[in-house]
Design a protein around this motif. Structure first.
Motif, PDB file in Angstrom:
ATOM      1  N   LEU A 170     105.379 -72.388   0.514  1.00 30.51           N
ATOM      2  CA  LEU A 170     105.813 -73.783   0.263  1.00 30.51           C
ATOM      3  C   LEU A 170     104.755 -74.910   0.484  1.00 30.51           C
ATOM      4  O   LEU A 170     104.618 -75.491  -0.330  1.00 30.51           O
ATOM      5  CB  LEU A 170     107.016 -74.062   0.798  1.00 30.51           C
ATOM      6  N   TYR A 171     104.115 -74.491   1.567  1.00 32.12           N
ATOM      7  CA  TYR A 171     102.986 -75.499   2.022  1.00 32.12           C
ATOM      8  C   TYR A 171     101.968 -75.418   0.907  1.00 32.12           C
ATOM      9  O   TYR A 171     101.367 -76.393   0.391  1.00 32.12           O
ATOM     10  CB  TYR A 171     102.385 -75.174   3.318  1.00 32.12           C
ATOM     11  N   ASN A 172     101.505 -74.175   0.569  1.00 32.90           N
ATOM     12  CA  ASN A 172     100.584 -74.164  -0.283  1.00 32.90           C
ATOM     13  C   ASN A 172     101.052 -74.723  -1.789  1.00 32.90           C
ATOM     14  O   ASN A 172     100.056 -75.178  -2.414  1.00 32.90           O
ATOM     15  CB  ASN A 172     100.119 -72.815  -0.615  1.00 32.90           C
ATOM     16  N   LEU A 173     102.194 -74.558  -2.141  1.00 28.75           N
ATOM     17  CA  LEU A 173     102.648 -75.064  -3.345  1.00 28.75           C
ATOM     18  C   LEU A 173     102.545 -76.526  -3.305  1.00 28.75           C
ATOM     19  O   LEU A 173     102.073 -77.209  -4.284  1.00 28.75           O
ATOM     20  CB  LEU A 173     104.040 -74.318  -3.687  1.00 28.75           C
ATOM     21  N   LEU A 174     103.129 -77.133  -2.144  1.00 27.41           N
ATOM     22  CA  LEU A 174     103.191 -78.685  -2.183  1.00 27.41           C
ATOM     23  C   LEU A 174     101.775 -79.231  -1.886  1.00 27.41           C
ATOM     24  O   LEU A 174     101.507 -80.175  -2.434  1.00 27.41           O
ATOM     25  CB  LEU A 174     104.290 -79.037  -1.055  1.00 27.41           C
ATOM     26  N   ALA A 175     101.029 -78.750  -1.002  1.00 26.77           N
ATOM     27  CA  ALA A 175      99.802 -79.279  -0.788  1.00 26.77           C
ATOM     28  C   ALA A 175      98.659 -79.162  -1.670  1.00 26.77           C
ATOM     29  O   ALA A 175      97.741 -79.947  -1.752  1.00 26.77           O
ATOM     30  CB  ALA A 175      99.472 -78.930   0.683  1.00 26.77           C
ATOM     31  N   GLY A 212     110.466 -66.096   7.027  1.00 26.31           N
ATOM     32  CA  GLY A 212     110.366 -67.288   7.094  1.00 26.31           C
ATOM     33  C   GLY A 212     109.446 -68.055   7.296  1.00 26.31           C
ATOM     34  O   GLY A 212     108.831 -68.980   6.497  1.00 26.31           O
ATOM     35  N   ILE A 213     108.347 -67.641   7.938  1.00 27.59           N
ATOM     36  CA  ILE A 213     107.010 -67.973   8.198  1.00 27.59           C
ATOM     37  C   ILE A 213     106.134 -67.711   6.773  1.00 27.59           C
ATOM     38  O   ILE A 213     105.625 -68.800   6.575  1.00 27.59           O
ATOM     39  CB  ILE A 213     106.283 -67.289   9.273  1.00 27.59           C
ATOM     40  N   LEU A 214     106.136 -66.683   6.171  1.00 27.18           N
ATOM     41  CA  LEU A 214     105.810 -66.626   4.788  1.00 27.18           C
ATOM     42  C   LEU A 214     106.351 -67.542   3.747  1.00 27.18           C
ATOM     43  O   LEU A 214     105.629 -67.831   2.936  1.00 27.18           O
ATOM     44  CB  LEU A 214     105.930 -65.011   4.458  1.00 27.18           C
ATOM     45  N   ALA A 238     102.599 -61.138  -2.233  1.00 28.08           N
ATOM     46  CA  ALA A 238     102.589 -59.597  -1.999  1.00 28.08           C
ATOM     47  C   ALA A 238     103.000 -59.343  -0.699  1.00 28.08           C
ATOM     48  O   ALA A 238     103.615 -58.094  -0.474  1.00 28.08           O
ATOM     49  CB  ALA A 238     101.185 -59.245  -2.302  1.00 28.08           C
ATOM     50  N   ILE A 239     102.620 -60.054   0.379  1.00 27.88           N
ATOM     51  CA  ILE A 239     103.154 -59.652   1.755  1.00 27.88           C
ATOM     52  C   ILE A 239     104.355 -59.963   1.870  1.00 27.88           C
ATOM     53  O   ILE A 239     105.141 -58.782   2.541  1.00 27.88           O
ATOM     54  CB  ILE A 239     102.225 -60.648   2.552  1.00 27.88           C
ATOM     55  N   VAL A 267     100.546 -71.468  -5.974  1.00 29.77           N
ATOM     56  CA  VAL A 267     101.157 -70.241  -5.052  1.00 29.77           C
ATOM     57  C   VAL A 267     100.083 -69.126  -4.731  1.00 29.77           C
ATOM     58  O   VAL A 267      99.512 -68.726  -5.767  1.00 29.77           O
ATOM     59  CB  VAL A 267     102.368 -69.762  -5.795  1.00 29.77           C
ATOM     60  N   SER A 268      99.976 -68.907  -3.566  1.00 34.79           N
ATOM     61  CA  SER A 268      99.213 -67.806  -3.285  1.00 34.79           C
ATOM     62  C   SER A 268      99.776 -66.349  -3.419  1.00 34.79           C
ATOM     63  O   SER A 268     100.963 -66.073  -3.029  1.00 34.79           O
ATOM     64  CB  SER A 268      98.833 -67.912  -1.805  1.00 34.79           C
TER      65      SER A 268
END
Length: 126
Positions: A57-62, A50-52, A72-73, A66-67
């Motif tokens: 989602l944060y990286n995608l939206l902000a 859930g944290i990942l 991978a993690i 996508v990282s």
């Protein structure tokens, strides 16, 4: 970011934190290996997952992308956690086999199989 998206990300983080807490508490408080195994493999995997997902989602939206590292993690976590739990459970069953064989009655004089659920007609000589 929009307030709704921030609320969604916050909900992911809070729910994931709750699952991680429950999994950690179960790992400490449950009585034996097989019950302790269930807590971190299920609850903590959901927590870290859930944290990942919230981070993805944060990286995608902000940032608009996508990282790959987070993907991978996440993939590594969801593949290795069940496999590791399976190996630990098999090792525990193997180590407990001698104790179970010494305590189970053997009325037919046959050897008891590796499983504690073998029925008398399915046991094999060997």
């Amino acid at each position: 970011m929009d307030f709704i998206l921030e609320l969604l990300l916050s909900a992911f983080i809070v729910i994931a934190g709750f699952f991680s807490l429950v999994g950690s508490f179960g790992l400490l408080k449950l009585p034996d290996v097989m019950t302790r195994l269930h807590a971190p493999t299920k609850a903590t995997t959901l927590g870290v997952g859930g944290i990942l997902i919230a981070s993805i989602l944060y990286n995608l939206l902000a940032h608009g992308g996508v990282s790959v590292h987070e993907l991978a993690i996440t993939l590594f976590l969801f593949i290795t956690a069940p496999i590791t739990a399976n190996f630990i459970a098999k090792a525990h069953m193997h180590l407990e086999r001698k104790k179970v064989q010494d305590t189970l009655p053997d009325p037919a004089g046959k050897k008891i199989g590796w499983s504690t659920y073998d029925t008398p007609h399915r046991q094999t000589e060997g």
